[in-house]
Design an enzyme around this catalytic site. Structure first.
Site, PDB file in Angstrom:
ATOM      1  N   ARG A 154     127.587 106.468  89.488  1.00  0.00           N
ATOM      2  CA  ARG A 154     128.486 106.229  88.352  1.00  0.00           C
ATOM      3  C   ARG A 154     128.698 107.485  87.524  1.00  0.00           C
ATOM      4  NH1 ARG A 154     125.413 100.647  87.673  1.00  0.00           N
ATOM      5  NH2 ARG A 154     123.686 102.107  87.838  1.00  0.00           N
ATOM      6  N   SER A 176     125.289 108.997 101.667  1.00  0.00           N
ATOM      7  CA  SER A 176     126.371 108.669 102.608  1.00  0.00           C
ATOM      8  C   SER A 176     127.704 109.047 101.977  1.00  0.00           C
ATOM      9  CB  SER A 176     126.367 107.167 102.929  1.00  0.00           C
ATOM     10  OG  SER A 176     126.614 106.450 101.748  1.00  0.00           O
ATOM     11  N   ILE A 231     121.763 116.796  84.219  1.00  0.00           N
ATOM     12  CA  ILE A 231     121.836 115.697  83.246  1.00  0.00           C
ATOM     13  C   ILE A 231     121.143 114.467  83.830  1.00  0.00           C
ATOM     14  CG2 ILE A 231     123.818 116.353  81.825  1.00  0.00           C
ATOM     15  CD1 ILE A 231     125.619 114.878  83.843  1.00  0.00           C
ATOM     16  N   ARG A 233     117.142 113.961  85.771  1.00  0.00           N
ATOM     17  CA  ARG A 233     115.740 114.061  85.389  1.00  0.00           C
ATOM     18  C   ARG A 233     115.215 115.408  85.865  1.00  0.00           C
ATOM     19  NH1 ARG A 233     116.379 110.328  82.439  1.00  0.00           N
ATOM     20  NH2 ARG A 233     115.300 108.328  82.461  1.00  0.00           N
ATOM     21  N   GLU A 262     108.838 117.167  78.854  1.00  0.00           N
ATOM     22  CA  GLU A 262     109.584 117.127  77.602  1.00  0.00           C
ATOM     23  C   GLU A 262     108.929 116.118  76.641  1.00  0.00           C
ATOM     24  OE1 GLU A 262     113.315 115.850  79.514  1.00  0.00           O
ATOM     25  OE2 GLU A 262     113.139 113.990  78.375  1.00  0.00           O
ATOM     26  N   HIS A 280     117.557 116.443  75.680  1.00  0.00           N
ATOM     27  CA  HIS A 280     117.699 115.135  76.340  1.00  0.00           C
ATOM     28  C   HIS A 280     118.505 114.169  75.458  1.00  0.00           C
ATOM     29  CE1 HIS A 280     115.727 111.969  79.213  1.00  0.00           C
ATOM     30  NE2 HIS A 280     116.987 111.702  78.937  1.00  0.00           N
TER      31      HIS A 280
HETATM   32  C1  8YV Z   1     117.162 108.011  77.260  1.00  0.00           C
HETATM   33  C2  8YV Z   1     117.843 108.319  79.590  1.00  0.00           C
HETATM   34  O1  8YV Z   1     116.786 106.736  77.509  1.00  0.00           O
HETATM   35  O2  8YV Z   1     119.505 106.851  80.360  1.00  0.00           O
HETATM   36  C3  8YV Z   1     118.483 107.457  80.607  1.00  0.00           C
HETATM   37  O3  8YV Z   1     117.929 107.378  81.703  1.00  0.00           O
HETATM   38  O4  8YV Z   1     116.930 109.032  79.873  1.00  0.00           O
HETATM   39  C4  8YV Z   1     118.317 108.349  78.177  1.00  0.00           C
HETATM   40  O5  8YV Z   1     119.442 107.610  77.927  1.00  0.00           O
HETATM   41  C5  8YV Z   1     117.551 108.204  75.860  1.00  0.00           C
HETATM   42  O6  8YV Z   1     117.463 109.553  75.613  1.00  0.00           O
HETATM   43  C6  8YV Z   1     116.688 107.468  74.861  1.00  0.00           C
HETATM   44  O7  8YV Z   1     115.418 107.942  74.811  1.00  0.00           O
END
Ligand code: 8YV
Length: 314
Positions: A154, A176, A231, A233, A262, A280
């Site tokens: 998405r 895929s 953007i 992990r 972090e 983040h």
């Molecule tokens: C955090 C996120 O949850 O959507 C995710 O996977 O890591 C973020 O949206 C947000 O920073 C709140 O802590």
């Protein structure tokens, strides 16, 4: 009697107020002695409300014998121990869709900001360099260049949609080929994708299988002219290899919203000029965070009313 929910990290005040109307809220983040707090609340807690990056560990889950559901404020649920939940048929929910566009916006915004040197340019104006030294050093263009999207889910799709507006040559990599990837080339191998790209966006959901998918080989393929934008992990990237490459210049630059350990990131990042650092906050707008908070509560409410969950993981 109200259900007791354990809140792992704080939410904005508007969410806390709503949660406290419906639940007996136990705030783990306010506890001075976490173990004593968990032991004291353990038997009564039926739900965990947590955030994407905080998750819920197997140890915590095991200590809550009456836990029924973990509701995650975030699309990523990699920090929740799903095996521990599965063993006890504990349900898990997340907040997909409502944050997709904001996360894509920040990724593309970081690309523009960093490629055009906007942070340094602002400093150039404020510290008087403009008047004293003249024109700001030239930066690199964005439009018309080559982009790669690693993970066309998405968020990756919304990134690619935005990049089309910059007339970019877009390729993607995924497990895929995707039917909806109109006008983009499919390059299954992340190294081939990096070789194609001037800008490489990392937009895939993190799991054990994707750990360090952005390896030294991928970073080397992106090269001294390339920019890596994360953007997703931190675990998707070999952070030590990234730091080495940024330091030697074998990678041009990086724009990062997420870091190992972090919010205490590796101090090596702070000494580098070619990296744009963000705290983040890709989903961090009032509108989106309100929608995420509501979805956390709606999932909890559905569960306790015996209704189908809105956005279940398991
Ligand atoms: C955090 C996120 O949850 O959507 C995710 O996977 O890591 C973020 O949206 C947000 O920073 C709140 O802590």
């Amino acid at each position: 009697m109200k259900q007791q929910i354990l809140v792992i990290g704080p939410y904005p005040e508007w969410d806390m107020v709503e949660l406290e109307k419906s639940y007996d809220v136990k705030k783990l983040y306010e506890a001075t002695d976490r173990d004593a707090f968990i032991d004291g609340a353990a038997k009564q807690v039926t739900a965990i409300a947590t955030r994407g990056e905080l998750g819920a560990s197997a140890d915590l889950i095991d200590r809550l014998p009456n836990l029924q559901i973990v509701s995650v404020y975030g699309v990523g649920y990699d920090a929740v121990d799903l095996d521990a939940c599965r063993k006890r048929a504990i349900r898990v929910t997340n907040t997909p869709d409502v944050l997709t566009n904001d996360v894509a916006d920040l990724g593309v915004g970081m690309m523009l900001c960093h490629s055009r040197g906007m942070i340094g340019a602002e400093r150039w104006v404020r510290d008087g360099s403009w008047a004293a030294k003249g024109l700001y050093p030239l930066k690199r263009k964005v439009w018309g260049r080559k982009a790669g999207v690693l993970g066309l889910g998405r968020i990756g799709f919304e990134v690619a949609k935005r990049l089309r507006g910059f007339d970019m040559d877009i390729a993607y990599s995924d497990t895929s080929e995707k039917q909806y990837a109109e006008g983009m080339s499919y390059l299954a191998d992340p190294v081939a994708l990096a070789r194609h790209s001037d800008f490489l966006f990392v937009t895939l959901a993190a799991s054990a299988a994707t750990r360090h998918i952005v390896s030294k080989a991928v970073i080397d393929a992106l090269g001294p002219d390339g920019m890596l934008i994360n953007i997703s992990r931190a675990s998707n990237i070999d952070e030590d290899a990234l730091l080495d490459a940024l330091q030697t210049g074998s990678l041009g630059s990086a724009a990062l919203d997420v870091f190992e350990g972090e919010p205490r990131l590796n101090p090596r990042f702070l000494a580098l000029e070619n990296v744009l650092l963000q705290p983040h906050h890709a989903s961090g707008t009032v509108e989106t965070r309100k929608a995420m908070g509501k979805l956390v509560r709606d999932n909890l409410a559905a569960h306790f009313a015996g209704q189908p969950l809105l956005t279940p993981i398991i």
